[in-house]
Every structure is written in C-alpha cells, then in structure tokens.
Design an enzyme around this catalytic site. Structure first.
Site, short mmCIF file in Angstrom:
data_model
loop_
_atom_site.label_atom_id
_atom_site.label_comp_id
_atom_site.label_asym_id
_atom_site.label_seq_id
_atom_site.Cartn_x
_atom_site.Cartn_y
_atom_site.Cartn_z
N CYS A 36 0.75 -1.20 -0.03
CA CYS A 36 0.13 -0.02 0.12
C CYS A 36 0.97 1.39 -0.07
CB CYS A 36 -0.96 -0.06 1.31
SG CYS A 36 -1.93 -1.34 1.48
N ARG A 77 3.25 0.31 -5.41
CA ARG A 77 2.92 -0.32 -4.03
C ARG A 77 1.70 -1.06 -3.92
NH1 ARG A 77 6.44 1.66 -0.51
NH2 ARG A 77 5.45 0.73 1.14
N TRP A 80 -2.86 -2.49 -1.37
CA TRP A 80 -2.66 -3.73 -2.10
C TRP A 80 -3.34 -4.78 -0.83
CZ3 TRP A 80 0.07 -8.24 -0.27
CH2 TRP A 80 0.32 -9.19 -1.24
N ASN A 139 -0.68 1.59 6.02
CA ASN A 139 0.08 0.62 5.36
C ASN A 139 0.56 -0.46 6.15
OD1 ASN A 139 1.92 -0.76 3.56
ND2 ASN A 139 3.56 0.88 3.70
N GLY A 140 0.34 -1.65 6.10
CA GLY A 140 0.75 -2.78 7.16
C GLY A 140 -0.07 -3.72 7.53
N GLU A 184 15.91 -15.79 -12.87
CA GLU A 184 15.54 -14.53 -13.06
C GLU A 184 14.90 -14.25 -14.33
OE1 GLU A 184 15.09 -12.29 -11.06
OE2 GLU A 184 15.08 -10.36 -12.22
N LYS A 239 10.91 -13.00 -14.51
CA LYS A 239 10.44 -12.17 -15.41
C LYS A 239 9.14 -12.23 -16.33
CE LYS A 239 11.85 -9.36 -13.54
NZ LYS A 239 12.44 -9.47 -12.49
N GLU A 244 6.10 -13.01 -13.92
CA GLU A 244 5.41 -11.84 -13.35
C GLU A 244 4.65 -11.03 -14.33
OE1 GLU A 244 8.38 -9.76 -10.24
OE2 GLU A 244 9.31 -10.02 -12.09
N HIS A 261 16.85 -35.25 -14.40
CA HIS A 261 16.23 -35.65 -13.34
C HIS A 261 14.92 -35.42 -13.29
CE1 HIS A 261 20.24 -36.88 -12.26
NE2 HIS A 261 20.74 -35.82 -12.52
N LYS A 287 5.42 -3.55 -5.83
CA LYS A 287 6.79 -3.55 -5.95
C LYS A 287 7.48 -3.71 -4.61
CE LYS A 287 10.30 -1.72 -8.10
NZ LYS A 287 11.02 -2.89 -8.94
#
Ligand code: G6P
Length: 614
Positions: A2, A27, A75, A101-102, A487, A491, A494, A510, A609
């Site tokens: 948030c 955020r 968020w 926020n939290g 990575e 990407k 996401e 394997h 983010k």
C-alpha cells in the site's frame, strides 16, 4: 504494501494527493481513496475499488475541496479489494479517518473488545479496527487525537504507517510508523507525507525519515513535532533529498519497465562511478574497506533477500566463493527469519533489497543483528529502512525503479556484488593481479556491453511474437548463468502470466525433461564459459526430445547456432559478469511477450513493487 500520502498547508490538497498516489501506485493498485477536511471542518471520504484513475473518475463533479487530506492506494491483505475495504477507514461516529500501510496482527482481539463496547464494523480489514480503537480511546479518555493515537498504538501488535485526520480540525495530521516506511516533506507553511519521497520531490527537497515507533504531529501552523509512544520527543532531523522529477517519468517510453531496461548502460555507470579505478587497477567500496577485518574474519557470509534480490544474491554467492574463498549461503529472508537459523558474531549477513523496505528482509536483518552478526546492506533506495538498519553497506545508485518487475536494480545489485567480491579478494589475497584487472576492466566495459545487449531490442520484439500463445517456458543455465535463468523465468511469469521455470541445465534429466515436447519453448543460456561444452550437451538432450530451443549465445558462436531454433547473440564479458549481459535479452523477451499479450506490464495483477507485509 500500500501507498500512503498526506498534505496539509495552503494549497488545494486533492490534486497533490492524487498525483502522489499515482507515484505510489507501484506499491499496490487494488483500490484507492482520499479523506479531506474542508475549511469549514467537514470530513469528506471518497474511495472505490480499482486504480487511482478510477478514483479520479469516481470523484469527478464531487466536492473535493480542502487544504488538508490523506490518501491511500491499496494492495489487499485482509479483506478482498472492494469499495468498502478501500482506505481511508473511518470511525463509528464518522469523525476520524485513517489510512494504513501494514498489518495489525492482533486485530481480532481488539475487534472483539470493541464490539463488546458497542462498535460495529463495515469492512473486513484490520485497519478499521485501529480507527475505531483510536475513537474509543479518545472518547473514553476525553483526550486529543494525538493522545488517542499514541495510547491506541500501545495496544497494537503489527506493522503500520498510518495517517489520521479528524472532523473539525483542518490544521493537523497525526502520523505514526512501525516497520512500514514514512517520509515527511517540510515546506514553507506546508507539510507532505508519503510512503517514499516520490510524491514529495516536486514540492520540497527537505525531508524527515520517521523512525520506527515514532509519532509525528504535523500541524501547518507549527514546527514539526516527533515523539515516541512514551512521549519522549526526538530531534527533527531534516535531510536533503537527492532525487529529481525526471527520474520519475517515463521519458517517452511506453512503460517504465522498458525505460528501466534501456537505462541500464547508464545505471551501471552510476553504480561503478568513483568505485572502479579508470585503469582497472583498484576497486574502492568504502563500506567494505572500513569493515574489511570483519568480513575477513567471518566464518561465512549469508545473503538474505526476496524475489529478484534473492536471484542476485545467488550470483553474489558464486562471486564471493569463487574469488574470495569464503563460504557463502543464500537464504530467502522469509524462511530465514522463522527457522531459528544458526547465526552469530562470526557471520556477516548481506541484506539485498532494491526498496530497502521488504518486511521479511528487514526482519531477517533484525534477527541477525540481535544474534550479533555484522550486517551489510545492498540497497537502492537511500535512507530506506534496511539501509538504516544495517551496520554498513553499498548503495547500487541506479535511480528510482518503478516498473514492478525489477530490471536495472538486478544488474546494479550484481555489479555491487562483483565489486564487493573484488575488494575482499584483494584484501584476502585470493585473487591474482591479472585476474583482478580482467574483472575490474570487465566492469568498466560493462556499460558498453549492456548497451549492445539493449540494442537487441528490435530483434527480440519481432521474434517474441512467436511466443505470444506459449503456455509454458523453461529457462536453463549453469554456473553463473543458472541464477540468470531463474531471473529470466521470474520476469516472464510476473508480467505475462505464462508459467515459466528456471532450472540448472544438467538437472533437466532428473525429471523436467519429461515435460519437453514440440510445444515447449526452452530458453538456454549457453555462453562460452568453463562449462560451455556440458551446457551444449544438455541442449542436445532437449533437442533430441523435440524441444524448441531459444539460445542466448556469445557473438560468433557457431556450435549452438547449429542446434538451436533461434539464437540471440550477446557480447563477451568475463565469465563472472556474463549473467549481467545475458539478463538484458531475457528482460526484453519477457517484456515483449507481455506486451504482445496486452498485459499491464508496469502493474501486473496481484503484485506490488515493495512488499512491506510478510
Ligand atoms: C517484490 C517485487 C520484486 C522484488 C521483491 C524484493 O516481489 O515485485 O521485483 O524483487 O519484491 O524486493 P526488494 O525491494 O527487497 O528488492
């Protein structure tokens, strides 16, 4: 997560709050809202599901006047994203509004107690409990809003950055933080408040970073006052903000992510500036040099981080073990913090975080600190919580990263790790002069090499069209390039929502090789490193089973070209720096596949983010 914004002063608050929310939308973007106190003292709350643009549409032709207000972009954690769960939340009487926020962890107990006292709840959020608690304390004790916030927060377990306004008071915002970020901008006759400095920069460069456990009384007619929960006043430490507005804009690119990919030649220059001697003879990282003994006496180094930062740390592990011969472990911060790790004064912990605010990484730092470890930070955001909690560190200096999918921060983190490794290796005597200079010169050439990789943009854009409808992807790499494969897969997941997995190439046999058929694109990183031939064999194994191979190879490679279906050629760097070079085409590939699919590249669904909740 948030984002929170606040304003009190002489200007109309609403436009400032909305533009601040846009800056903080990275955020979270599930819902947005604003609370204003008009000049005649009315408290006006407007909020709705959706993005900040939806809030703007929602408030068209509504009265949004006032010179004081707070605003929020959410968020969702507790309660689905809808109009009712959007912030600001307001108290039973409608007299107090709050943004948060939290997470309030003990909200259940507090809520039950408030219900017993006749309070009713409209939303499914933890935040509504806090605003009700503040009102309850205020009415039972007949005290000021500040006193009520101070007293209520003593009962709260959890993380918060909050801002509170009250009907009838058009001068004052009460704000507080614990484990969630908060910055206050100090203007002439006005104050700004936000989760980070980006909404503030166009109005003032004078900022105060609120510390954990502090409450700020932000009154437009008075100097800023900061106290803790026990009412002990702190000195207001005003810092100068080093951030420009142009860094926060797209600069002609359709998305921040593309801008940030293209910025990498420049951000690497910024990252190594003043740190690598122009002739490659020396690398100076003051945060490492000043604590060299501590590093060299360490029995081991433990990296902690999340997401892309964790991938960068995997490359850091290779670099430090390879060049410095110090044992290294890499931990997900979220696992480390809860698994009673063996950590103590003989350890150095390196915390890696772009934002410097990731809750799990911050908690891992605090745990390691409590156990006596020396903590070194590799962060991007200057003055962030993790940067401030560490004993020493090195900023990556890549400028604000706004696209949710991290790109330039990743390459900045790995570049700093290479400099850390070189500094320690020379101090420890584990690297020869020639090898040192080869890598240091590699760092100096890196911006030019990354530039060549960025120039692959048009080729990758065209070729990405073939993969718009792929349902799965596998990314393979070995050695230094294995984390680059992880990575690359992250990407793609996401931002395109295509399932993708990164794998060490030799591990395919394997199990995962069973997934291979002609429908499966396999991105294989096959640069001419010390295990090149082995990687080529692994690619042959995929080819023999009909997989579609997209190979990332070095310029002039003919061996893999004959096996792979598509080849992307990148320039050559020292082996330990190759993951930096190969990451660029992988970023571009993910970007263009997502664009082809019409995805919201900068704000992918369900993500944010800066993850300031655990
Ligand atoms: C989120 C972001 C990722 C990032 C991760 C860690 O998941 O979407 O891009 O890698 O958090 O963030 P940090 O700021 O600690 O590097």
């Amino acid at each position: 997560m948030c984002g929170i914004v606040g304003y009190v002063g002489y200007r109309e608050a609403f436009p400032i709050l909305i533009s601040g929310l846009h800056r903080l939308e990275y955020r979270g973007y599930d819902s947005a809202g604003v609370a204003l106190v008009s000049d005649d003292g009315r408290l006006n709350v407007q909020k709705c599901r959706g993005k900040v643009a939806d809030l703007e549409n929602f408030t068209v032709s509504k009265d949004v006047s006032g010179h004081i207000g707070i605003a929020h972009t959410r968020w969702a954690t507790h309660g689905e994203p809808n109009d009712v769960n959007a912030h600001p939340h307001y108290s039973e009487s409608g007299n107090i509004a709050l943004i948060h926020n939290g997470i309030i962890e003990n909200y259940g107990v507090l809520k039950d107690a408030l219900i017993e006292n006749g309070y009713t709840f409209k939303s499914g959020t933890d935040t509504e409990v806090l605003v009700q608690l503040i009102e309850y304390v205020k009415t039972t004790n007949n005290c000021s809003l500040f006193e009520a916030v101070q007293s209520a927060l003593k009962q709260v377990v959890g993380a918060y950055a909050i801002a509170v306004v009250e009907k009838g008071n058009c001068d004052e915002i009460i704000a507080a933080r614990k484990s969630s970020p908060m910055v206050i901008g100090v203007g002439e006759g006005e104050y700004f408040l936000a989760s980070d400095a980006t909404p503030i920069v166009e109005y003032t460069d004078r900022v105060v970073y609120v510390n954990d456990g502090e409450i700020a009384v932000i009154n437009r007619n008075k100097p800023l006052k900061i106290v803790n929960l026990d009412n002990i006043e702190s000195r207001v430490d005003i810092k100068k903000l080093e951030l420009s507005i142009s860094q926060l804009e797209k600069g002609g690119y359709p998305h921040f992510m593309l801008k940030e990919i293209h910025e990498q030649p420049k951000t690497i220059v910024d990252c190594i500036r003043g740190r690598v001697a122009a002739d490659g003879s020396n690398v100076v990282l003051s945060g490492v040099m000043a604590n060299c003994e501590r590093f060299l006496q360490a029995k081991r180094i433990v990296f902690v981080g999340c997401g892309t930062s964790w991938h960068a740390a995997l490359i850091g592990e290779h670099l430090i073990e390879d060049l410095c011969r110090i044992p290294v472990e890499v931990e997900y911060a979220s696992e480390f913090r809860y698994r009673n790790p063996v950590i103590g004064p003989d350890d150095v912990v390196i915390a890696v975080s772009q934002s410097g605010e990731t809750a799990d990484t911050l908690a891992a730092v605090e745990l390691a600190k409590k156990n006596g470890a020396f903590i070194f930070g590799i962060c991007n955001v200057v003055g962030s919580s993790i940067a401030r909690a560490t004993d020493s560190g090195a900023y990556i200096h890549v400028g604000p990263e706004i696209g949710v999918a991290s790109t330039k921060a990743f390459t900045g983190q790995v570049t700093v790790m290479a400099m850390v490794a070189l500094t320690l290796a020379r101090a420890k005597g584990t690297i020869g002069e020639e090898h040192f200079r080869e890598i240091a010169n590699g760092l100096l050439h890196l911006p030019a090499l990354i530039e060549q990789a960025v120039e692959l943009d048009a080729q990758i854009r065209d070729f990405s069209k073939m993969f718009t409808y792929a349902r799965n992807f596998i990314y393979l790499g070995r050695g230094y390039n294995y984390p680059a494969a992880l990575e690359g897969a992250l990407k793609l997941k996401e931002i395109s929502y295509i399932h993708a997995e990164g794998y060490p190439a030799a591990e395919m046999k394997h199990g995962p090789i069973a997934l291979i058929d002609s429908e499966m694109p396999v991105v294989a990183i096959a640069t001419r490193d010390s295990i090149y031939e082995k990687t080529v064999s692994n690619i042959q194994e995929i080819k023999a089973r009909g997989g579609r191979i997209i190979a990332i190879v070095e310029q002039g490679d003919t061996v893999v070209r004959n096996i792979a279906d598509y080849c992307i050629e990148v320039p050559t760097a020292p082996e330990c720096l190759m993951p930096l070079v190969v990451s660029v085409p992988l970023q571009l590939l993910a970007y263009y596949i997502a664009v082809n699919k019409g995805r919201d590249v900068d704000q992918p669904r369900n993500l944010a983010k800066s993850v300031t909740v655990e």
